[in-house]
Write a protein that holds these residues in place. Structure first.
Motif, PDB file in Angstrom:
ATOM      1  N   GLU A   1      -6.626   2.961  10.122  1.00  0.00           N
ATOM      2  CA  GLU A   1      -8.036   3.184  10.453  1.00  0.00           C
ATOM      3  C   GLU A   1      -8.433   2.405  11.699  1.00  0.00           C
ATOM      4  O   GLU A   1      -8.087   1.224  11.851  1.00  0.00           O
ATOM      5  N   ASN A   2      -9.149   3.076  12.610  1.00  0.00           N
ATOM      6  CA  ASN A   2      -9.684   2.421  13.806  1.00  0.00           C
ATOM      7  C   ASN A   2     -11.180   2.701  13.845  1.00  0.00           C
ATOM      8  O   ASN A   2     -11.621   3.745  14.306  1.00  0.00           O
TER       9      ASN A   2
ATOM     10  N   ASN B   1       0.802  -1.217   0.000  1.00  0.00           N
ATOM     11  CA  ASN B   1       0.000   0.000   0.000  1.00  0.00           C
ATOM     12  C   ASN B   1       0.844   1.280   0.000  1.00  0.00           C
ATOM     13  O   ASN B   1       0.290   2.385  -0.071  1.00  0.00           O
ATOM     14  N   MET B   2       2.150   1.150   0.118  1.00  0.00           N
ATOM     15  CA  MET B   2       3.004   2.335   0.241  1.00  0.00           C
ATOM     16  C   MET B   2       2.927   3.221  -1.001  1.00  0.00           C
ATOM     17  O   MET B   2       2.985   2.740  -2.131  1.00  0.00           O
TER      18      MET B   2
ATOM     19  N   VAL C   1      -8.604   7.863  12.685  1.00  0.00           N
ATOM     20  CA  VAL C   1      -7.457   7.336  11.958  1.00  0.00           C
ATOM     21  C   VAL C   1      -6.226   7.652  12.791  1.00  0.00           C
ATOM     22  O   VAL C   1      -5.942   8.828  13.070  1.00  0.00           O
ATOM     23  N   LYS C   2      -5.524   6.621  13.214  1.00  0.00           N
ATOM     24  CA  LYS C   2      -4.302   6.805  13.989  1.00  0.00           C
ATOM     25  C   LYS C   2      -3.142   7.041  13.020  1.00  0.00           C
ATOM     26  O   LYS C   2      -3.024   6.345  12.006  1.00  0.00           O
ATOM     27  N   ILE C   3      -2.293   8.002  13.342  1.00  0.00           N
ATOM     28  CA  ILE C   3      -1.222   8.392  12.434  1.00  0.00           C
ATOM     29  C   ILE C   3       0.109   8.387  13.176  1.00  0.00           C
ATOM     30  O   ILE C   3       0.197   8.895  14.299  1.00  0.00           O
TER      31      ILE C   3
ATOM     32  N   THR D   1      -0.959   3.145   4.128  1.00  0.00           N
ATOM     33  CA  THR D   1      -2.321   3.122   4.666  1.00  0.00           C
ATOM     34  C   THR D   1      -2.702   1.690   5.033  1.00  0.00           C
ATOM     35  O   THR D   1      -2.298   0.742   4.362  1.00  0.00           O
ATOM     36  N   LEU D   2      -3.465   1.565   6.102  1.00  0.00           N
ATOM     37  CA  LEU D   2      -4.060   0.284   6.478  1.00  0.00           C
ATOM     38  C   LEU D   2      -5.495   0.543   6.897  1.00  0.00           C
ATOM     39  O   LEU D   2      -5.754   1.271   7.867  1.00  0.00           O
ATOM     40  N   SER D   3      -6.417  -0.032   6.166  1.00  0.00           N
ATOM     41  CA  SER D   3      -7.831   0.126   6.495  1.00  0.00           C
ATOM     42  C   SER D   3      -8.233  -0.881   7.569  1.00  0.00           C
ATOM     43  O   SER D   3      -7.528  -1.864   7.831  1.00  0.00           O
TER      44      SER D   3
END
Length: 338
Positions: A274-275, A224-225, A281-283, A237-239
């Motif tokens: 994503e939470n 996803n990078m 959304v945790k960053i 990103t991670l959904s």
């Protein structure tokens, strides 16, 4: 460290106290290592001490000596509330703002205990009577070592205490590769090994206990990078659906953000996770050189931390969060190209 801080801590510990030790929410290796290290020290001095974490911590830290004694507020809230209400001293470790402890915040705000802050993040609040705050430190664990040394108690460092502090320093310095690692850090680590910390064991138990699902999740993250060469930036990103597909467990994404910085020419790396349960959304932000992710996170994503490592969050969707992030980069182009 400041002699006045040592005198103040010594004055507290010269008499029996009911002590609670608290790290930040979603505690990492430095948070757990520093609280356990301090806990071992205080117990060795005959103090009544307990660690309370706001929520659970990763499985790869649960081998650390004494971790089974930690009270999890989410699981044992009544026990935690009673301990906080009875506490005469509260140590807050690895954070400097009560907003970092989630549901524990109102309990601490209403406490009449004496607060001691030990922390290395930028822009501390002033809630603590005794503040040992130093942004130049590699880790809170190194600061706990400094306190023990300042109290002239190095001989009190047991193997259990030593491995706790060693693990926290190791994790918060990226296995001693970050610029916050100083000659002093290595001297501290050497003393901890002398006092019984098994460095190879710590590394193996933290970094070499992957599950197949975690490695598959890492593969998904790397796929996803996105690389933005114009801004020397890479983001992942991670959904929530992807986390669920690979059976995400707390701590599984630890270190993923750093992969962006392994690319030649990249100075700014970010991961968006994503939470759905919390609706955020945790960053995580990482950088090399002088680009301050602490300032970036504080300005745009309700976060902060260090110059080269910070965290934040977004209350909108992951798609909207990424769009916002990309829209911000042009105003930082000169800084990222410096």
């Amino acid at each position: 460290m400041n002699l006045e801080i040592i005198k103040a801590i010594k004055g507290l510990l010269d008499i029996p106290q009911k002590i609670v030790i608290i790290p930040h929410k979603n505690p990492d290796g430095d948070a757990i290592g520093s609280t356990l290290g301090l806990w071992h020290f205080l117990k060795g001095k005959g103090q009544d001490a307990t660690i309370i974490v706001p929520n659970d911590f990763p499985k790869f830290l649960k081998w650390m000596p004494g971790s089974e004694q930690i009270v999890n507020f989410e699981r044992d809230s009544s026990v935690a509330k009673s301990l906080i209400n009875k506490a005469s001293v509260i140590f807050t470790l690895d954070f400097n703002h009560l907003g970092r402890i989630g549901q524990l915040q109102p309990l601490l705000e209403n406490s009449s205990a004496t607060f001691v802050m030990i922390d290395h993040h930028q822009e501390p609040d002033d809630y603590a009577k005794i503040m040992y705050s130093d942004v130049s430190m590699s880790s809170t664990c190194e600061m706990v070592f400094n306190v023990i040394e300042g109290l002239d108690e190095l001989e009190s460092i047991t193997p259990e205490l030593a491995i706790s502090l060693y693990t926290g320093i190791m994790t918060d310095t990226g296995s001693f590769k970050y610029s916050s690692t100083t000659s002093r850090t290595h001297l501290v680590v050497a003393k901890l090994i002398e006092r019984g910390a098994k460095n190879t064991e710590a590394h193996n138990k933290v970094y070499d206990t992957n599950t197949p699902s975690r490695l598959h999740l890492l593969g998904c993250a790397l796929k996803n990078m996105v690389i933005l060469e114009e801004y020397h930036t890479a983001f992942i990103t991670l959904s929530q659906d992807e986390l669920d597909t690979y059976e995400y467990k707390k701590g599984d994404t630890e270190g993923f953000v750093n992969y962006g910085l392994t690319l030649e020419g990249i100075v700014f790396a970010v991961i968006f996770i994503e939470n759905r349960e919390e609706g955020i959304v945790k960053i995580s932000f990482r950088s090399e050189g002088d680009f301050s992710v602490n300032e970036f996170a504080r300005a745009h994503f309700n976060g902060g931390g260090h110059t080269n490592a910070a965290g934040g969050r977004s209350d909108v969707s992951i798609e909207e969060t990424i769009s916002l992030f990309k829209s911000l980069l042009p105003q930082y182009k000169d800084d990222l190209n410096a």
